[in-house]
Design a protein around this motif. Structure first.
Motif, PDB file in Angstrom:
ATOM      1  N   UNK A  37       0.827  -1.201   0.306  1.00  0.00           N
ATOM      2  CA  UNK A  37       0.197  -0.002   0.005  1.00  0.00           C
ATOM      3  C   UNK A  37       0.754   1.209  -0.096  1.00  0.00           C
ATOM      4  N   UNK A  38       1.997   1.265   0.855  1.00  0.00           N
ATOM      5  CA  UNK A  38       2.753   2.478   0.902  1.00  0.00           C
ATOM      6  C   UNK A  38       3.220   2.740  -0.412  1.00  0.00           C
ATOM      7  N   UNK A  39       3.771   1.533  -1.063  1.00  0.00           N
ATOM      8  CA  UNK A  39       4.424   1.898  -2.572  1.00  0.00           C
ATOM      9  C   UNK A  39       3.296   2.246  -3.453  1.00  0.00           C
ATOM     10  N   UNK A  55      -1.000   8.688   6.430  1.00  0.00           N
ATOM     11  CA  UNK A  55      -2.009   7.521   6.186  1.00  0.00           C
ATOM     12  C   UNK A  55      -1.350   6.711   6.882  1.00  0.00           C
ATOM     13  N   UNK A  56      -0.021   6.247   6.819  1.00  0.00           N
ATOM     14  CA  UNK A  56       0.576   5.019   7.634  1.00  0.00           C
ATOM     15  C   UNK A  56       0.255   5.109   9.076  1.00  0.00           C
ATOM     16  N   UNK A  57       0.376   6.704   9.346  1.00  0.00           N
ATOM     17  CA  UNK A  57       0.020   6.954  10.963  1.00  0.00           C
ATOM     18  C   UNK A  57      -1.249   6.571  11.242  1.00  0.00           C
ATOM     19  N   UNK A  58      -2.144   6.664  10.415  1.00  0.00           N
ATOM     20  CA  UNK A  58      -3.538   6.332  10.659  1.00  0.00           C
ATOM     21  C   UNK A  58      -3.787   4.755  10.899  1.00  0.00           C
ATOM     22  N   UNK A 109       2.133   9.627  -6.502  1.00  0.00           N
ATOM     23  CA  UNK A 109       2.953  11.043  -6.439  1.00  0.00           C
ATOM     24  C   UNK A 109       2.380  11.633  -5.371  1.00  0.00           C
ATOM     25  N   UNK A 110       1.926  11.021  -4.329  1.00  0.00           N
ATOM     26  CA  UNK A 110       1.603  11.768  -2.879  1.00  0.00           C
ATOM     27  C   UNK A 110       2.595  12.202  -2.268  1.00  0.00           C
ATOM     28  N   UNK A 111       2.490  13.329  -1.597  1.00  0.00           N
ATOM     29  CA  UNK A 111       3.524  13.889  -0.921  1.00  0.00           C
ATOM     30  C   UNK A 111       4.160  12.808   0.438  1.00  0.00           C
TER      31      UNK A 111
END
Length: 327
Positions: free
Chosen positions: A84-86, A101-104, A92-94
């Protein structure tokens, strides 16, 4: 009349306590007992803005992985999170958006770990993108642009008076749009050491008091005189003005504030959102030698590192060595 404890034991049933009268029926009790911890975690988020942001992140993750049930989160592995991160990076999200989003997702799994619903947090150990810069990405307006914006609503109409007061409140105090929407009439009349203050309800239910700038105070007074709700001290300060808009005592929404700022700035040729006015206030205060710790308190930041994102004094073009070169 003597008081009887709800745990008193009736004579005919020694040793058996009387259950207190329930305020919910048994079916409601059963449903609450069966609420999944994932839903419980989300319902426990106190900030509406945080709920919106976290919901966006988790819905994106559910769509990517193909989770159908809320309980499917318990089957997520680190491989799913990395994929998902990749994908977020490929869109091209900042870097800050990907990290948020990973923190959520990580926040959800930390709660599931506490509830023993999962054995570990699969987000831990997943490398997160570096933050691109220590300078905030939100644009700040220049002084001339800020003055043009304050004059943009014009004169005369109730909407113009409201919008001038709204823009002045944002630009002179650096409030978040949610905070300005929560202001009541009474909040603009707080006396502290002989100075009128704004009482601001910020993130996490924290209250702070900010001196009310004279220019904003004058605009608010003109708006309230024309609007006629200055005596409704417990009511919302900024309200809808359109005919047929329903209950006019209801306060404006953050989305409405955002649209107002976008509309005026677009007409002036520098379209920005409401958060840019917060950045403008902070940057302007720091440029004029305000103490950064005081600015942190003024903005309601939990960490001074967040405040430093607005400190652009080291990037001012006029201070560049370029202009020190002389031949």
């Amino acid at each position: 009349m003597s008081e009887t404890s709800i745990l008193s034991v009736p004579p005919e049933q020694p040793g058996l306590a009387v259950a207190p009268r329930s305020l919910i029926d048994q079916e409601a009790f059963r449903r609450l007992a069966e609420v999944p911890p994932e839903v419980e975690w989300f319902a426990n988020l106190s900030s509406a803005a945080t709920r919106r942001a976290y919901e966006t992140a988790l819905q994106d993750f559910r769509r990517f992985v193909g989770l159908r049930e809320v309980s499917d989160f318990r089957r997520v592995t680190r491989a799913h999170v990395i994929a998902w991160r990749d994908d977020l990076v490929a869109r091209t999200l900042s870097g800050s958006t990907v990290r948020h989003r990973l923190a959520a997702l990580s926040s959800l799994f930390e709660y599931l770990c506490e509830k023993n619903a999962v054995t570990h947090n699969p987000v831990k150990g997943v490398r997160r993108p570096a933050v691109e810069s220590q300078e905030g990405r939100t644009p700040a307006l220049g002084d001339q642009q800020a003055r043009e914006l304050l004059d943009a609503p014009g004169e005369g109409s109730l909407k113009a008076l409201r919008d001038k007061a709204l823009l002045a409140t944002l630009l002179y105090h650096g409030l978040r749009r949610e905070e300005v929407c929560r202001l009541t009439v009474k909040d603009t009349r707080q006396q502290r050491r002989g100075v009128v203050h704004l009482r601001v309800l910020g993130k996490g239910g924290k209250t702070r008091f900010v001196p009310l700038h004279p220019a904003a105070r004058a605009q608010i007074a003109a708006y309230l005189e024309r609007a006629g709700h200055g005596s409704d001290v417990q009511g919302a300060l900024f309200r809808a003005v359109k005919v047929g808009s329903g209950d006019r005592s209801r306060g404006m929404t953050p989305d409405a504030v955002y649209k107002i700022v976008r509309t005026y700035t677009a007409a002036l040729g520098f379209e920005v959102g409401a958060h840019a006015l917060r950045a403008t206030a902070a940057t302007n205060a720091l440029d004029h030698q305000a103490d950064i710790a005081k600015v942190q308190e003024w903005l309601g930041h939990a960490s001074i590192a967040t405040t430093r994102l607005y400190d652009r004094r080291h990037t001012r073009p006029e201070d560049s060595p370029t202009f020190k070169v002389s031949y």
